[in-house]
Design a protein around this motif. Structure first.
Motif, mmCIF file in Angstrom:
data_model
loop_
_atom_site.group_PDB
_atom_site.id
_atom_site.type_symbol
_atom_site.label_atom_id
_atom_site.label_comp_id
_atom_site.label_asym_id
_atom_site.label_seq_id
_atom_site.Cartn_x
_atom_site.Cartn_y
_atom_site.Cartn_z
ATOM 1 N N TYR A 35 0.673 -1.309 0.154
ATOM 2 C CA TYR A 35 -0.055 0.062 -0.180
ATOM 3 C C TYR A 35 0.786 1.159 -0.071
ATOM 4 O O TYR A 35 1.701 1.167 0.435
ATOM 5 N N GLN A 37 0.822 5.676 0.960
ATOM 6 C CA GLN A 37 0.287 6.599 1.927
ATOM 7 C C GLN A 37 0.819 7.864 1.651
ATOM 8 O O GLN A 37 2.122 7.957 1.950
ATOM 9 N N GLY A 40 -0.289 12.279 5.420
ATOM 10 C CA GLY A 40 -1.523 12.721 5.885
ATOM 11 C C GLY A 40 -3.043 12.107 5.593
ATOM 12 O O GLY A 40 -4.089 12.770 5.839
ATOM 13 N N ARG A 41 -2.628 11.321 4.429
ATOM 14 C CA ARG A 41 -3.969 10.585 3.721
ATOM 15 C C ARG A 41 -4.218 9.207 4.310
ATOM 16 O O ARG A 41 -3.416 8.446 5.006
ATOM 17 N N GLY A 42 -5.292 8.709 3.543
ATOM 18 C CA GLY A 42 -5.510 7.129 3.626
ATOM 19 C C GLY A 42 -4.495 6.345 2.853
ATOM 20 O O GLY A 42 -3.839 6.869 2.146
ATOM 21 N N LEU A 43 -4.663 5.198 3.182
ATOM 22 C CA LEU A 43 -3.715 4.078 2.450
ATOM 23 C C LEU A 43 -4.431 3.861 1.011
ATOM 24 O O LEU A 43 -5.629 3.673 0.979
ATOM 25 N N HIS A 45 -4.349 0.885 -2.018
ATOM 26 C CA HIS A 45 -3.932 -0.365 -2.405
ATOM 27 C C HIS A 45 -3.088 -0.378 -3.623
ATOM 28 O O HIS A 45 -3.440 0.318 -4.568
ATOM 29 N N PHE A 88 3.760 0.695 2.663
ATOM 30 C CA PHE A 88 3.676 -0.451 3.538
ATOM 31 C C PHE A 88 3.245 -1.757 3.097
ATOM 32 O O PHE A 88 2.513 -1.868 2.023
ATOM 33 N N LYS A 104 5.471 -1.186 9.748
ATOM 34 C CA LYS A 104 5.499 0.146 10.065
ATOM 35 C C LYS A 104 5.730 1.233 8.968
ATOM 36 O O LYS A 104 5.877 2.330 9.131
ATOM 37 N N ARG B 9 -12.156 15.273 9.195
ATOM 38 C CA ARG B 9 -10.616 15.117 9.131
ATOM 39 C C ARG B 9 -9.724 15.256 10.111
ATOM 40 O O ARG B 9 -8.865 14.816 10.325
ATOM 41 N N GLY B 42 3.137 1.856 12.962
ATOM 42 C CA GLY B 42 2.518 1.713 12.034
ATOM 43 C C GLY B 42 0.825 1.579 12.265
ATOM 44 O O GLY B 42 0.579 2.312 13.176
ATOM 45 N N MET B 88 -4.187 9.391 14.406
ATOM 46 C CA MET B 88 -4.694 9.146 13.179
ATOM 47 C C MET B 88 -5.572 7.979 13.220
ATOM 48 O O MET B 88 -5.069 6.973 13.451
ATOM 49 N N LEU B 90 -8.066 5.574 10.742
ATOM 50 C CA LEU B 90 -8.075 5.094 9.687
ATOM 51 C C LEU B 90 -9.466 4.041 9.678
ATOM 52 O O LEU B 90 -9.093 2.918 10.031
ATOM 53 N N PHE B 103 -9.197 2.415 1.773
ATOM 54 C CA PHE B 103 -9.136 3.179 3.083
ATOM 55 C C PHE B 103 -9.830 4.524 2.838
ATOM 56 O O PHE B 103 -9.923 5.240 1.629
ATOM 57 N N GLY B 104 -10.504 4.946 3.998
ATOM 58 C CA GLY B 104 -10.824 6.349 3.974
ATOM 59 C C GLY B 104 -9.796 7.373 4.081
ATOM 60 O O GLY B 104 -8.458 6.837 4.478
ATOM 61 N N PRO B 105 -9.900 8.571 4.135
ATOM 62 C CA PRO B 105 -8.791 9.666 4.418
ATOM 63 C C PRO B 105 -8.181 10.034 5.489
ATOM 64 O O PRO B 105 -7.167 10.389 5.850
ATOM 65 N N ARG B 108 -7.615 12.786 11.916
ATOM 66 C CA ARG B 108 -6.608 12.967 12.971
ATOM 67 C C ARG B 108 -7.447 13.487 14.393
ATOM 68 O O ARG B 108 -7.946 14.520 14.306
#
Lengths: 112, 112
Positions: A35, A37, A40-43, A45, A88, A104, B9, B42, B88, B90, B103-105, B108
């Motif tokens: 994945y 990232q 500051g955002r989501g992961l 795939h 990741f 991690k 967010r 992680g 954070m 997720l 995943f979503g964004p 935090r």
């Protein structure tokens, strides 16, 4: 912990170079996923490789899996500044109630 | 494209407050997950749900609860927020537990 362990922890390369990231794990797996990232955002795939596969490609990405060494590599060819992100690996272990376990992460920085 | 949305967010709460984090997915996925992500640690699984009203504890469920009343919505609840829950958060969903997660964004959360 049964987390996969990524190596190196951080990698800095020049745009146009190839980036190689590694993931090692401890016990037998059903599949391994990578994945990305962005800060500051989501992961997101990238690719999934099953335990009976040795190599998969997706655009500029190449993933290999060596089950005898319990390791995987993610190669990004001809890197771009936009590839700057954390990467990741996630593994699904046999008998682990089929949950994914994330490492991690590796911080990749691609300099323009 | 799969879309996973999270209600906020950024969120700032006081110690002892009850906190709700909402997650909605639009792809009719059976499985939904809540992770927290902390530097150097992680992603760690808090809870997941494989069906409406069904839930399973992940690796770090203490201090959290979840609710899944509808297939598309999975809520994470901090009954009494503490400073060590600053992180954070997720949310993710998948067709099958061990396959690709979307995943979503992220939210935090800062607990003061």
């Amino acid at each position: 912990s049964q987390q996969g362990e990524e190596d190196p922890q951080a990698l800095s390369i020049q745009e146009g170079e190839n980036a190689t990231m590694n993931c090692s794990y401890k016990t037998s797996i059903n599949n391994l996923q990578w994945y990305r990232q962005n800060s500051g955002r989501g992961l997101v795939h990238l690719i999934l490789i099953r335990s009976n596969e040795r190599e998969k490609h997706s655009g500029r990405l190449r993933v290999t899996l060596d089950t005898s060494k319990k390791s995987s590599s993610l190669l990004i060819t001809a890197s771009r500044a936009a590839d700057t992100a954390s990467y990741f690996c996630a593994t699904e272990y046999f008998g682990a109630n089929s949950k994914l376990t994330f490492g991690k992460g590796i911080t990749l920085s691609v300099r323009p | 494209d799969v879309k996973v949305t999270q209600s906020s967010r950024y969120l700032v709460k006081r110690t002892g407050e009850k906190v709700f984090l909402e997650c909605v997915q639009d792809m009719d996925h059976e499985n939904m997950f809540w992770y927290r992500q902390d530097p150097g640690l992680g992603l760690r699984l808090i809870y997941f749900s494989y069906d409406v009203k069904m839930k399973e504890k992940g690796d770090i469920p203490e201090g959290y609860s979840v609710s899944r009343e509808k297939k598309e919505r999975f809520s994470l609840i901090l009954e009494s927020a503490s400073t060590n829950q600053t992180s954070m958060y997720l949310c993710a969903s998948s067709v099958r537990v061990q396959e690709t997660q979307y995943f979503g964004p992220g939210t935090r959360l800062l607990v003061l």
